[in-house]
Design an enzyme around this catalytic site. Structure first.
Site, short mmCIF file in Angstrom:
data_model
loop_
_atom_site.label_atom_id
_atom_site.label_comp_id
_atom_site.label_asym_id
_atom_site.label_seq_id
_atom_site.Cartn_x
_atom_site.Cartn_y
_atom_site.Cartn_z
CE1 TYR A 53 19.34 7.32 54.17
CE2 TYR A 53 18.66 8.63 56.20
CZ TYR A 53 18.55 8.03 54.93
OH TYR A 53 17.58 8.56 54.35
CB VAL A 88 21.90 5.77 48.46
CG1 VAL A 88 20.76 7.00 48.18
CG2 VAL A 88 21.36 4.87 49.38
CG HIS A 104 16.69 9.37 45.09
ND1 HIS A 104 15.91 8.31 44.88
CD2 HIS A 104 16.04 10.36 44.43
CE1 HIS A 104 14.89 8.88 44.47
NE2 HIS A 104 15.14 10.06 44.05
N GLY A 170 13.86 -2.72 38.44
CA GLY A 170 13.67 -2.86 39.73
C GLY A 170 13.39 -1.31 40.58
CB THR A 171 12.12 1.65 40.11
OG1 THR A 171 11.47 2.73 40.77
CG2 THR A 171 12.39 1.91 38.65
P1 OAD Z 1 10.67 0.65 45.63
O1 OAD Z 1 10.99 -0.27 47.00
O2 OAD Z 1 9.47 1.43 45.61
O3 OAD Z 1 10.38 -0.65 44.31
C1 OAD Z 1 11.24 -1.71 44.34
C2 OAD Z 1 10.82 -2.53 43.19
O4 OAD Z 1 11.82 -3.50 42.82
C3 OAD Z 1 9.41 -3.05 42.98
O5 OAD Z 1 8.86 -2.72 42.20
C4 OAD Z 1 9.66 -4.52 43.40
O6 OAD Z 1 8.83 -5.25 42.73
C5 OAD Z 1 11.22 -4.82 42.55
N1 OAD Z 1 11.90 -5.82 43.04
C6 OAD Z 1 11.92 -6.43 44.27
N2 OAD Z 1 12.92 -7.43 43.96
C7 OAD Z 1 13.23 -7.36 42.74
C8 OAD Z 1 14.57 -8.24 42.23
N3 OAD Z 1 15.16 -9.11 42.93
N4 OAD Z 1 14.82 -7.67 40.90
C9 OAD Z 1 14.16 -6.88 40.18
N5 OAD Z 1 13.09 -6.02 41.00
C10 OAD Z 1 12.98 -6.41 42.08
O7 OAD Z 1 12.09 1.11 45.43
P2 OAD Z 1 12.38 2.59 44.32
O8 OAD Z 1 11.56 2.40 43.33
O9 OAD Z 1 13.84 2.33 44.04
O10 OAD Z 1 14.26 7.25 47.92
O11 OAD Z 1 12.31 3.52 45.30
C11 OAD Z 1 12.41 4.77 44.90
C12 OAD Z 1 12.69 5.82 45.99
O12 OAD Z 1 11.99 5.64 47.04
C13 OAD Z 1 14.26 5.22 46.58
O13 OAD Z 1 15.30 5.92 45.79
C14 OAD Z 1 14.03 5.81 47.92
C15 OAD Z 1 12.60 5.39 48.36
O14 OAD Z 1 11.95 6.05 49.48
C16 OAD Z 1 14.85 7.83 48.87
O15 OAD Z 1 15.45 7.42 49.96
C17 OAD Z 1 14.89 9.26 48.45
#
Ligand code: OAD
Length: 230
Positions: A53, A88, A104, A170-171
């Site tokens: 971190y 975060v 988170h 973006g998730t």
């Molecule tokens: P992910 O890495 O799972 O997903 C990222 C998403 O962003 C994917 O659907 C990509 O296709 C998309 N992406 C990539 N580049 C992009 C861009 N330039 N513009 C828009 N979208 C883009 O990340 P999260 O869904 O945020 O938790 O992950 C959720 C949680 O899992 C996080 O908060 C973290 C992680 O483990 C903890 O650490 C507790």
């Protein structure tokens, strides 16, 4: 003013140079989630977790918000925008978004390892082993790890229930309970999903997909919602 609620994830910060988790080259390809983002990982090797971190924080301090973050600020002219973020980082706040709820936790804050209610701003990029809270316990990152409760889900569900428009940006919608917020979007509320890849939206959600990166995708969203062109 109508309420526009955004659920954002790592993808909105990708164009700012912050790595996502599950894409190719994502953080969880290089690191074992359980080693660096779980209470067991902390128990087994706190130095490793702290370093992980600290590195993320050092990197974040050198990054800036991108057009995606700024576009969501522009929408505040037209809507009561509330952002629920899984991120975060503080890029929504630095862009100027007024209402941001962190599901988170926040990388730039530390919390007591004995009492999660004791939260402190971090001066600089580093929490050192030996840095303690006022009760004498080691400070750890103020980040929700896998297996830990997500107290911000309560206000997040309430905000989601009040939405007139719901935007997912973006998730991957892989992580619960965050992804379950879609279940609380009132029926009939338009849902937009901005992501350059396919995201598995629950079958009962009738979403309009904008298959673009966040910067371009938010620009298209603004055009659709307000008729404003950049
Ligand atoms: P992910 O890495 O799972 O997903 C990222 C998403 O962003 C994917 O659907 C990509 O296709 C998309 N992406 C990539 N580049 C992009 C861009 N330039 N513009 C828009 N979208 C883009 O990340 P999260 O869904 O945020 O938790 O992950 C959720 C949680 O899992 C996080 O908060 C973290 C992680 O483990 C903890 O650490 C507790």
């Amino acid at each position: 003013m109508k309420k526009l609620v955004v659920l954002s994830g790592a993808g909105i910060s990708a164009e700012s140079g912050i790595r996502t988790f599950r894409d190719m080259g994502g953080l969880w390809e290089e690191y074992d989630i359980l080693e660096v983002a779980s209470p067991q990982g902390w128990e087994n090797n706190p130095e490793l977790v702290q370093n992980f971190y600290n590195e993320r924080r050092k990197q974040l301090l050198g990054c800036s918000p991108n057009k995606g973050h700024y576009g969501l600020v522009d929408l505040e002219k037209y809507y009561d925008v509330e952002i629920i973020t899984q991120n975060v980082d503080d890029l929504h706040e630095r862009a100027g978004s007024k209402k941001v709820l962190h599901l988170h936790g926040e990388l730039l804050k530390a919390q007591s390892s004995a009492d999660p209610e004791l939260v402190y701003e971090i001066d600089g990029w580093e929490i050192k082993m030996g840095d303690t809270c006022e009760k004498g316990s080691q400070l750890r990152p103020n980040v929700v790890w896998f297996g830990e409760p997500v107290p911000a889900m309560i206000p997040a569900m309430e905000i989601t229930r009040q939405s007139d428009i719901f935007v997912v940006v973006g998730t991957s919608l892989n992580v619960y309970p965050a992804a379950s917020l879609l279940d609380y979007v009132p029926r009939g509320v338009p849902v937009y999903v901005i992501d350059p890849e396919d995201v598995s939206v629950p079958f009962n959600v009738n979403a309009e997909v904008i298959r673009e990166k966040a910067a371009k995708g938010v620009e298209i969203l603004i055009e659709k919602l307000t008729g404003d062109k950049k």
